[in-house]
Motif scaffolding. Sequence first.
Motif, PDB file in Angstrom:
ATOM      1  N   LYS A  48       0.857  -1.177   0.000  1.00  0.00           N
ATOM      2  CA  LYS A  48       0.000   0.000   0.000  1.00  0.00           C
ATOM      3  C   LYS A  48       0.896   1.231   0.000  1.00  0.00           C
ATOM      4  O   LYS A  48       1.891   1.280   0.727  1.00  0.00           O
ATOM      5  CB  LYS A  48      -0.935   0.020   1.215  1.00  0.00           C
ATOM      6  N   MET A  49       0.515   2.214  -0.824  1.00  0.00           N
ATOM      7  CA  MET A  49       1.320   3.423  -0.990  1.00  0.00           C
ATOM      8  C   MET A  49       0.660   4.581  -0.256  1.00  0.00           C
ATOM      9  O   MET A  49      -0.515   4.889  -0.488  1.00  0.00           O
ATOM     10  CB  MET A  49       1.453   3.753  -2.483  1.00  0.00           C
ATOM     11  N   TYR A  50       1.417   5.229   0.635  1.00  0.00           N
ATOM     12  CA  TYR A  50       0.936   6.390   1.379  1.00  0.00           C
ATOM     13  C   TYR A  50       1.653   7.634   0.847  1.00  0.00           C
ATOM     14  O   TYR A  50       2.886   7.663   0.770  1.00  0.00           O
ATOM     15  CB  TYR A  50       1.203   6.226   2.873  1.00  0.00           C
ATOM     16  N   VAL A  51       0.870   8.653   0.480  1.00  0.00           N
ATOM     17  CA  VAL A  51       1.428   9.882  -0.079  1.00  0.00           C
ATOM     18  C   VAL A  51       0.989  11.059   0.787  1.00  0.00           C
ATOM     19  O   VAL A  51      -0.157  11.134   1.228  1.00  0.00           O
ATOM     20  CB  VAL A  51       0.990  10.086  -1.545  1.00  0.00           C
ATOM     21  N   TYR A  52       1.924  11.969   1.021  1.00  0.00           N
ATOM     22  CA  TYR A  52       1.664  13.177   1.810  1.00  0.00           C
ATOM     23  C   TYR A  52       1.477  14.325   0.826  1.00  0.00           C
ATOM     24  O   TYR A  52       2.410  14.700   0.112  1.00  0.00           O
ATOM     25  CB  TYR A  52       2.834  13.450   2.752  1.00  0.00           C
ATOM     26  N   ILE A  53       0.264  14.883   0.787  1.00  0.00           N
ATOM     27  CA  ILE A  53      -0.084  15.941  -0.156  1.00  0.00           C
ATOM     28  C   ILE A  53      -0.136  17.265   0.590  1.00  0.00           C
ATOM     29  O   ILE A  53      -0.793  17.386   1.634  1.00  0.00           O
ATOM     30  CB  ILE A  53      -1.433  15.671  -0.841  1.00  0.00           C
ATOM     31  N   GLN A  54       0.561  18.254   0.044  1.00  0.00           N
ATOM     32  CA  GLN A  54       0.554  19.608   0.602  1.00  0.00           C
ATOM     33  C   GLN A  54       0.369  20.584  -0.556  1.00  0.00           C
ATOM     34  O   GLN A  54       1.255  20.728  -1.401  1.00  0.00           O
ATOM     35  CB  GLN A  54       1.854  19.888   1.350  1.00  0.00           C
ATOM     36  N   GLY A  55      -0.790  21.229  -0.588  1.00  0.00           N
ATOM     37  CA  GLY A  55      -1.107  22.078  -1.732  1.00  0.00           C
ATOM     38  C   GLY A  55      -1.324  21.220  -2.967  1.00  0.00           C
ATOM     39  O   GLY A  55      -2.135  20.305  -2.980  1.00  0.00           O
ATOM     40  N   GLN A  56      -0.584  21.506  -4.020  1.00  0.00           N
ATOM     41  CA  GLN A  56      -0.639  20.724  -5.253  1.00  0.00           C
ATOM     42  C   GLN A  56       0.648  19.934  -5.456  1.00  0.00           C
ATOM     43  O   GLN A  56       1.063  19.681  -6.583  1.00  0.00           O
ATOM     44  CB  GLN A  56      -0.877  21.656  -6.453  1.00  0.00           C
ATOM     45  N   LYS A  57       1.267  19.529  -4.334  1.00  0.00           N
ATOM     46  CA  LYS A  57       2.525  18.796  -4.393  1.00  0.00           C
ATOM     47  C   LYS A  57       2.449  17.555  -3.509  1.00  0.00           C
ATOM     48  O   LYS A  57       1.820  17.566  -2.449  1.00  0.00           O
ATOM     49  CB  LYS A  57       3.691  19.668  -3.909  1.00  0.00           C
ATOM     50  N   CYS A  58       3.117  16.495  -3.964  1.00  0.00           N
ATOM     51  CA  CYS A  58       3.363  15.328  -3.120  1.00  0.00           C
ATOM     52  C   CYS A  58       4.767  15.487  -2.557  1.00  0.00           C
ATOM     53  O   CYS A  58       5.754  15.410  -3.299  1.00  0.00           O
ATOM     54  CB  CYS A  58       3.239  14.038  -3.925  1.00  0.00           C
ATOM     55  N   VAL A  59       4.865  15.726  -1.259  1.00  0.00           N
ATOM     56  CA  VAL A  59       6.153  16.032  -0.637  1.00  0.00           C
ATOM     57  C   VAL A  59       6.690  14.868   0.188  1.00  0.00           C
ATOM     58  O   VAL A  59       7.777  14.975   0.767  1.00  0.00           O
ATOM     59  CB  VAL A  59       6.034  17.291   0.239  1.00  0.00           C
ATOM     60  N   GLY A  60       5.960  13.770   0.265  1.00  0.00           N
ATOM     61  CA  GLY A  60       6.423  12.613   1.024  1.00  0.00           C
ATOM     62  C   GLY A  60       5.685  11.368   0.591  1.00  0.00           C
ATOM     63  O   GLY A  60       4.559  11.432   0.087  1.00  0.00           O
ATOM     64  N   ALA A  61       6.326  10.216   0.766  1.00  0.00           N
ATOM     65  CA  ALA A  61       5.714   8.948   0.373  1.00  0.00           C
ATOM     66  C   ALA A  61       6.274   7.832   1.238  1.00  0.00           C
ATOM     67  O   ALA A  61       7.429   7.878   1.672  1.00  0.00           O
ATOM     68  CB  ALA A  61       5.963   8.648  -1.105  1.00  0.00           C
TER      69      ALA A  61
END
Length: 314
Positions: free
Chosen positions: A188-201
């Motif tokens: 399973k893939m977890y993505v950290y979204i901030q604004g219109q950017k993925c800044v962590g995974a």
Amino acid sequence: VRKRRPVFASLKRKAKPEPYVKEPLSERGLNAASPPRQPAQKKKKRLVQTQLDLVSEFTKTCKVCGMDYVPSHPEDVALHKKFHAMNVGGIDIPKAMSEKLRQNQVWAGGEGSFISVVSRRDSPALRNKAIQVLDVVNTELGAVPIPDEALWSQLRNPIVTSRNPSEEKTQHSEKGTVKDYLVSDRFKMYVYIQGQKCVGACLGERIQEAFAVLDQDDASAPSSQLSADSPSSCVSIANTADPAILGISRIWVSNLHRKHGIARRLLDSARCSFLYGMTVDKTKVAFSQPTESGGQLARRWFGRRAGWLVYMDQ
């Protein structure tokens, strides 16, 4: 008026016929089409050297993103510029894609930031975006790419059944009733979204066992060495395996957003939502072969130098 025939016309010598020259018959008829002419061989173009290697370093390695590229190639420069921007500032997420990811959020923070999970059952668009993020993570970490078939596959995990037949657990599958195992997603893939950017995974993996990390000063216990690319990431692990549930296969945060607690938040979200209705205890969480920064993150998250688990990638 009839013309008079010459008297000596019959005495005129007749011309001898030309002798017949015997020639072998031709294998091809006169009406047959002539064979096509072979095209003339093109002259080989003379190769001209367009670049001169006047210095010892032909390729350049970016100290920030770690990408190797050729500065004299416009294509390489453009590719490095794009990768550098994603590595430093994050991966672009369109607004429509961000709204789809928000439907799978498992944590919400301030300023519109949130963590979303992408699994095997999600739409192809979400899975393709997760693969794009994973490609950036693999490039920076120097990790081996995971095939799509394995990334979105399922595992059959054995479960402990009760000795009482009336309490024995069963698992229903598409082919019928199966005992003694539980079907779950492998990754399973977890993505950290901030604004219109993925800044962590963070890529979580279902595992069965892992090995405890030993203290470097403890030389009495039997152990083996497990090292990654960097010599400083070498750790000593026990020879006997311990049961584990959740493996942290990959974890990444963009350069501009590090040391803001994003990696810790990703780990906590994976631990609380990887298995439905269950929070995995920290003692059952293991890291894959950690890099130097990965080992430091694991020690801070577990709160101890040794005793946390490491597992082998399959």
